[in-house]
Enzyme design. Structure first.
Site, short mmCIF file in Angstrom:
data_model
loop_
_atom_site.label_atom_id
_atom_site.label_comp_id
_atom_site.label_asym_id
_atom_site.label_seq_id
_atom_site.Cartn_x
_atom_site.Cartn_y
_atom_site.Cartn_z
N ARG A 26 15.12 98.22 124.74
CA ARG A 26 15.47 96.93 125.40
C ARG A 26 15.46 97.09 126.93
O ARG A 26 15.91 98.09 127.47
CB ARG A 26 16.85 96.49 124.93
CG ARG A 26 17.37 95.28 125.71
CD ARG A 26 18.48 94.57 125.01
NE ARG A 26 19.67 95.38 124.78
CZ ARG A 26 20.71 94.96 124.06
NH1 ARG A 26 20.71 93.78 123.49
NH2 ARG A 26 21.75 95.76 123.90
N ARG A 65 27.85 102.09 118.43
CA ARG A 65 27.95 100.63 118.33
C ARG A 65 27.58 100.15 116.92
O ARG A 65 28.19 99.22 116.41
CB ARG A 65 27.06 99.97 119.39
CG ARG A 65 27.65 100.13 120.79
CD ARG A 65 26.62 99.92 121.88
NE ARG A 65 26.06 98.59 121.87
CZ ARG A 65 24.86 98.29 122.35
NH1 ARG A 65 24.09 99.25 122.86
NH2 ARG A 65 24.43 97.07 122.32
N LYS A 102 20.37 88.41 118.87
CA LYS A 102 21.27 87.29 119.17
C LYS A 102 20.99 86.72 120.57
O LYS A 102 20.83 85.52 120.74
CB LYS A 102 22.75 87.73 119.09
CG LYS A 102 23.15 88.30 117.74
CD LYS A 102 24.61 88.69 117.71
CE LYS A 102 24.98 89.86 118.60
NZ LYS A 102 24.36 91.15 118.22
N ARG A 104 34.04 89.42 116.81
CA ARG A 104 33.53 90.70 116.32
C ARG A 104 34.54 91.41 115.42
O ARG A 104 34.27 92.53 114.96
CB ARG A 104 33.22 91.61 117.51
CG ARG A 104 31.74 91.70 117.88
CD ARG A 104 31.66 92.52 119.14
NE ARG A 104 30.44 93.19 119.37
CZ ARG A 104 29.50 92.78 120.23
NH1 ARG A 104 29.61 91.65 120.86
NH2 ARG A 104 28.45 93.53 120.44
N ARG A 129 20.14 98.91 129.89
CA ARG A 129 21.60 98.91 129.83
C ARG A 129 22.12 100.32 129.58
O ARG A 129 21.55 101.07 128.79
CB ARG A 129 22.08 97.97 128.71
CG ARG A 129 22.19 96.53 129.14
CD ARG A 129 22.45 95.59 128.02
NE ARG A 129 23.53 95.97 127.10
CZ ARG A 129 23.97 95.21 126.11
NH1 ARG A 129 23.42 94.02 125.89
NH2 ARG A 129 24.94 95.61 125.31
#
Ligand code: ADP
Ligand code: AMP
Length: 215
Positions: A127, A171, A13, A88, A160
């Site tokens: 990431r 998550r 996203k 969400r 992160r």
């Protein structure tokens, strides 16, 4: 154009939003980015959000809806925006509908990026994000041309704290339990467009532009 980009954590996203907001010159509203900024600045909202983010859980709806409502009431959002990571939950989606009704605007399209769960774990644990401009990279799939520095601005890249295997597992579970229902929700409103997210970043970008071009 008023767009939502949705999909599980790691679907791409934020990566696609970076391209779209540049191409379409529209405001990018990422609740995750807003919370990370508040955490960095040490505001009381940031301190509250941090407790949930560290565990991979959702920040309570009253906090999240509040910041989105405030942002959407700003002048630059009256014509267009790209919502990324919000809503969400079905309750957030209902609140969004009320907010948009109150400012007399409607959504044009909801893009749902579809990627399988195994692919998501690899994407999230690899990431890397720029500390300064927020550009997103991946150690294998989308590395910075400048190694551990951002190829856009030269700042350092970081991982992160919620991109560890344990937090990612939470998550992804939270997505399935609380967010996946939004696919049906927006399908029911005739706004949803599925885009295959397992292709390269540029191919996914092309698909999204094709969908938006036909709205
Ligand atoms: P989200 O915002 O949905 O959580 P990101 O845009 O941050 O996801 O992407 C998650 C990770 O996957 C990042 O490391 C990014 O570089 C990588 N990524 C994004 N799109 C693709 C793609 N199409 N193919 C391979 N890796 C991708
Ligand atoms: P993201 O950057 O979208 O992956 O979001 C990072 C974290 O911020 C999530 O795991 C949640 O803890 C929190 N968050 C972001 N958006 C929302 C939202 N719409 N509702 C609740 N929590 C959110």
């Amino acid at each position: 154009m008023k767009i939502i980009i949705m999909g599980p954590p790691g679907a791409g996203k934020g990566t696609q939003a970076e391209f779209l907001v540049k191409e379409m010159k529209i405001p990018h509203i990422s609740t995750g980015d807003m919370f990370r900024k508040a955490v960095k600045e040490g505001t009381s909202m940031g301190l509250e959000a941090k407790r949930y983010m560290e565990l991979g859980q959702l920040v309570p709806d009253h906090v999240t809806v509040g910041i989105v409502k405030e942002r959407l009431s700003e002048a630059d959002c009256s014509e267009s925006f790209l919502l990324d990571g919000f809503p969400r939950t079905v309750s957030q989606a209902d609140s969004l509908e009320k907010i948009l009704e109150s400012i007399d605007v409607g959504l044009d399209s909801v893009i749902n990026i579809v990627v399988n769960r195994e692919g998501l774990m690899k994407r999230l644990t690899g990431r890397r994000v720029c500390k300064s401009c927020g550009a997103t990279y991946h150690v294998l799939y989308n590395p910075s041309k400048d190694g551990d520095k951002c190829q856009e601005c030269g700042a350092e890249l970081y991982q992160r704290s919620d991109d560890t295997e344990e937090t990612v597992t939470n998550r992804l579970d939270v997505y399935e339990q609380q967010t996946a229902a939004l696919v049906e929700y927006y399908e029911g409103k005739g706004l949803l467009h599925h885009v295959v997210g397992d292709l390269s970043v540029m191919e996914v970008n092309k698909e999204i532009l094709k969908v938006l071009g036909s709205v």
